[in-house]
Design a protein around this motif. Sequence first.
Motif, PDB file in Angstrom:
ATOM      1  N   VAL A  47      46.462  56.323  23.413  1.00  9.99           N
ATOM      2  CA  VAL A  47      45.312  55.740  22.721  1.00  9.99           C
ATOM      3  C   VAL A  47      45.688  54.328  22.280  1.00  9.99           C
ATOM      4  O   VAL A  47      46.652  54.145  21.538  1.00  9.99           O
ATOM      5  N   LYS A  48      44.933  53.333  22.753  1.00 11.23           N
ATOM      6  CA  LYS A  48      45.271  51.932  22.460  1.00 11.23           C
ATOM      7  C   LYS A  48      44.995  51.552  21.015  1.00 11.23           C
ATOM      8  O   LYS A  48      45.826  50.947  20.346  1.00 11.23           O
ATOM      9  N   ASN A  49      43.810  51.869  20.532  1.00 15.27           N
ATOM     10  CA  ASN A  49      43.402  51.463  19.192  1.00 15.27           C
ATOM     11  C   ASN A  49      43.619  52.629  18.231  1.00 15.27           C
ATOM     12  O   ASN A  49      42.792  53.530  18.134  1.00 15.27           O
ATOM     13  N   LYS A  50      44.773  52.602  17.541  1.00 13.01           N
ATOM     14  CA  LYS A  50      45.126  53.703  16.636  1.00 13.01           C
ATOM     15  C   LYS A  50      45.936  53.161  15.469  1.00 13.01           C
ATOM     16  O   LYS A  50      46.472  52.063  15.523  1.00 13.01           O
ATOM     17  N   LYS A  51      46.004  53.959  14.412  1.00 16.41           N
ATOM     18  CA  LYS A  51      46.799  53.583  13.248  1.00 16.41           C
ATOM     19  C   LYS A  51      47.234  54.842  12.519  1.00 16.41           C
ATOM     20  O   LYS A  51      46.429  55.734  12.272  1.00 16.41           O
ATOM     21  N   ARG A  52      48.510  54.882  12.167  1.00 16.33           N
ATOM     22  CA  ARG A  52      49.012  55.944  11.286  1.00 16.33           C
ATOM     23  C   ARG A  52      48.565  55.603   9.875  1.00 16.33           C
ATOM     24  O   ARG A  52      48.656  54.460   9.436  1.00 16.33           O
ATOM     25  N   ILE A  53      48.127  56.617   9.161  1.00 17.73           N
ATOM     26  CA  ILE A  53      47.562  56.415   7.833  1.00 17.73           C
ATOM     27  C   ILE A  53      48.468  57.046   6.782  1.00 17.73           C
ATOM     28  O   ILE A  53      48.847  58.210   6.907  1.00 17.73           O
ATOM     29  N   GLU A  54      48.787  56.266   5.760  1.00 19.04           N
ATOM     30  CA  GLU A  54      49.544  56.785   4.621  1.00 19.04           C
ATOM     31  C   GLU A  54      48.624  57.010   3.420  1.00 19.04           C
ATOM     32  O   GLU A  54      48.789  57.956   2.678  1.00 19.04           O
ATOM     33  N   TYR A  55      47.663  56.113   3.238  1.00 19.19           N
ATOM     34  CA  TYR A  55      46.764  56.162   2.086  1.00 19.19           C
ATOM     35  C   TYR A  55      45.331  55.984   2.571  1.00 19.19           C
ATOM     36  O   TYR A  55      45.081  55.261   3.531  1.00 19.19           O
ATOM     37  N   SER A  56      44.380  56.615   1.872  1.00 21.31           N
ATOM     38  CA  SER A  56      42.989  56.582   2.336  1.00 21.31           C
ATOM     39  C   SER A  56      42.413  55.176   2.397  1.00 21.31           C
ATOM     40  O   SER A  56      41.562  54.899   3.238  1.00 21.31           O
ATOM     41  N   ASP A  57      42.877  54.242   1.545  1.00 17.49           N
ATOM     42  CA  ASP A  57      42.344  52.882   1.616  1.00 17.49           C
ATOM     43  C   ASP A  57      42.670  52.226   2.961  1.00 17.49           C
ATOM     44  O   ASP A  57      41.908  51.403   3.459  1.00 17.49           O
ATOM     45  N   GLU A  58      43.789  52.620   3.597  1.00 19.18           N
ATOM     46  CA  GLU A  58      44.125  52.110   4.929  1.00 19.18           C
ATOM     47  C   GLU A  58      43.095  52.587   5.954  1.00 19.18           C
ATOM     48  O   GLU A  58      42.753  51.868   6.886  1.00 19.18           O
ATOM     49  N   LEU A  59      42.632  53.798   5.767  1.00 16.88           N
ATOM     50  CA  LEU A  59      41.644  54.385   6.663  1.00 16.88           C
ATOM     51  C   LEU A  59      40.331  53.600   6.595  1.00 16.88           C
ATOM     52  O   LEU A  59      39.765  53.219   7.617  1.00 16.88           O
ATOM     53  N   PHE A  60      39.887  53.330   5.387  1.00 13.52           N
ATOM     54  CA  PHE A  60      38.626  52.591   5.230  1.00 13.52           C
ATOM     55  C   PHE A  60      38.756  51.152   5.716  1.00 13.52           C
ATOM     56  O   PHE A  60      37.813  50.597   6.261  1.00 13.52           O
ATOM     57  N   LYS A  61      39.937  50.555   5.558  1.00  5.19           N
ATOM     58  CA  LYS A  61      40.167  49.201   6.083  1.00  5.19           C
ATOM     59  C   LYS A  61      40.099  49.233   7.610  1.00  5.19           C
ATOM     60  O   LYS A  61      39.488  48.362   8.230  1.00  5.19           O
ATOM     61  N   TRP A  62      40.707  50.252   8.241  1.00  5.68           N
ATOM     62  CA  TRP A  62      40.672  50.370   9.701  1.00  5.68           C
ATOM     63  C   TRP A  62      39.225  50.505  10.180  1.00  5.68           C
ATOM     64  O   TRP A  62      38.825  49.869  11.156  1.00  5.68           O
ATOM     65  N   ALA A  69      30.590  51.376   9.911  1.00  2.00           N
ATOM     66  CA  ALA A  69      30.044  51.561   8.562  1.00  2.00           C
ATOM     67  C   ALA A  69      29.600  52.997   8.315  1.00  2.00           C
ATOM     68  O   ALA A  69      29.623  53.477   7.188  1.00  2.00           O
ATOM     69  N   ASP A  70      29.192  53.694   9.385  1.00  2.00           N
ATOM     70  CA  ASP A  70      28.721  55.074   9.262  1.00  2.00           C
ATOM     71  C   ASP A  70      29.925  55.997   9.146  1.00  2.00           C
ATOM     72  O   ASP A  70      30.757  56.068  10.053  1.00  2.00           O
ATOM     73  N   THR A  71      30.037  56.693   8.025  1.00  4.54           N
ATOM     74  CA  THR A  71      31.201  57.560   7.805  1.00  4.54           C
ATOM     75  C   THR A  71      30.866  59.044   7.963  1.00  4.54           C
ATOM     76  O   THR A  71      31.584  59.895   7.444  1.00  4.54           O
ATOM     77  N   SER A  72      29.795  59.354   8.691  1.00  4.81           N
ATOM     78  CA  SER A  72      29.492  60.758   8.996  1.00  4.81           C
ATOM     79  C   SER A  72      30.557  61.293   9.944  1.00  4.81           C
ATOM     80  O   SER A  72      30.896  60.640  10.936  1.00  4.81           O
ATOM     81  N   VAL A  73      31.102  62.459   9.637  1.00  4.62           N
ATOM     82  CA  VAL A  73      32.128  63.063  10.484  1.00  4.62           C
ATOM     83  C   VAL A  73      31.833  64.544  10.692  1.00  4.62           C
ATOM     84  O   VAL A  73      31.172  65.181   9.881  1.00  4.62           O
ATOM     85  N   ILE A  74      32.358  65.036  11.801  1.00  5.57           N
ATOM     86  CA  ILE A  74      32.309  66.454  12.122  1.00  5.57           C
ATOM     87  C   ILE A  74      33.731  66.972  11.910  1.00  5.57           C
ATOM     88  O   ILE A  74      34.668  66.490  12.542  1.00  5.57           O
ATOM     89  N   ILE A  75      33.898  67.936  11.028  1.00 10.43           N
ATOM     90  CA  ILE A  75      35.218  68.505  10.783  1.00 10.43           C
ATOM     91  C   ILE A  75      35.427  69.678  11.725  1.00 10.43           C
ATOM     92  O   ILE A  75      34.618  70.601  11.776  1.00 10.43           O
ATOM     93  N   LEU A  76      36.522  69.601  12.480  1.00 10.00           N
ATOM     94  CA  LEU A  76      36.908  70.641  13.431  1.00 10.00           C
ATOM     95  C   LEU A  76      38.316  71.103  13.091  1.00 10.00           C
ATOM     96  O   LEU A  76      39.172  70.276  12.742  1.00 10.00           O
ATOM     97  N   TRP A  77      38.553  72.396  13.205  1.00 13.15           N
ATOM     98  CA  TRP A  77      39.878  72.945  12.915  1.00 13.15           C
ATOM     99  C   TRP A  77      40.437  73.614  14.152  1.00 13.15           C
ATOM    100  O   TRP A  77      39.722  74.261  14.896  1.00 13.15           O
ATOM    101  N   ASN A  78      41.751  73.477  14.321  1.00 15.37           N
ATOM    102  CA  ASN A  78      42.420  74.108  15.449  1.00 15.37           C
ATOM    103  C   ASN A  78      43.732  74.701  14.975  1.00 15.37           C
ATOM    104  O   ASN A  78      44.530  73.989  14.390  1.00 15.37           O
ATOM    105  N   PRO A  79      44.011  75.940  15.188  1.00 18.18           N
ATOM    106  CA  PRO A  79      43.085  76.943  15.716  1.00 18.18           C
ATOM    107  C   PRO A  79      42.210  77.504  14.602  1.00 18.18           C
ATOM    108  O   PRO A  79      42.648  77.587  13.462  1.00 18.18           O
ATOM    109  N   SER A  80      41.004  77.854  14.959  1.00 20.59           N
ATOM    110  CA  SER A  80      40.094  78.451  13.995  1.00 20.59           C
ATOM    111  C   SER A  80      38.867  78.974  14.710  1.00 20.59           C
ATOM    112  O   SER A  80      38.421  78.398  15.694  1.00 20.59           O
ATOM    113  N   ASP A  81      38.330  80.047  14.203  1.00 21.73           N
ATOM    114  CA  ASP A  81      37.062  80.561  14.695  1.00 21.73           C
ATOM    115  C   ASP A  81      35.910  80.084  13.817  1.00 21.73           C
ATOM    116  O   ASP A  81      34.763  80.455  14.039  1.00 21.73           O
ATOM    117  N   ASP A  82      36.247  79.284  12.796  1.00 21.78           N
ATOM    118  CA  ASP A  82      35.225  78.806  11.875  1.00 21.78           C
ATOM    119  C   ASP A  82      34.394  77.704  12.526  1.00 21.78           C
ATOM    120  O   ASP A  82      34.901  76.932  13.342  1.00 21.78           O
TER     121      ASP A  82
END
Length: 130
Positions: A47-62, A69-82
């Motif tokens: 993956v070319k465009n990636k960043k390891r995150i230590e703190y959540s503010d780094e995530l929002f800066k990325w 701007a849209d921060t809607s996300v789909i949470i997926l778990w592996n492994p899980s039947d949920d």
Amino acid sequence: MDLFDECLEALGEQKEILSEELTVKYFNSLSKQFPITSWARIDWEKVKNKKRIEYSDELFKWLKDNGIADTSVIILWNPSDDPAVKTTLENALAVIDDVTAVGSDTFMYSELGYVIEFYHDGEVTVGMAN
């Protein structure tokens, strides 16, 4: 009450539990957009465009640096039947321990083409589909 129910309770009202069909759709979309290793982890070396995150503010800066701007996300778990859960990144991060407790690995996937992987060893990486 199991860990999934605790997660739902922690997320509060700002969530949508998705159907089994949509859960499968989002897992398929994630695996089409991102290279997956044989042990079900995103192959971040490819993956070319990636960043390891230590703190959540780094995530929002990325996100901001990538014009997201849209921060809607789909949470997926592996492994899980949920089923997958749709919420905002802010909401999920506010209760991250409850969210990541559901499965060994947690993915916060966006239809905008980015994903945040919470790997079971504690590593957090965000990346944009190539």
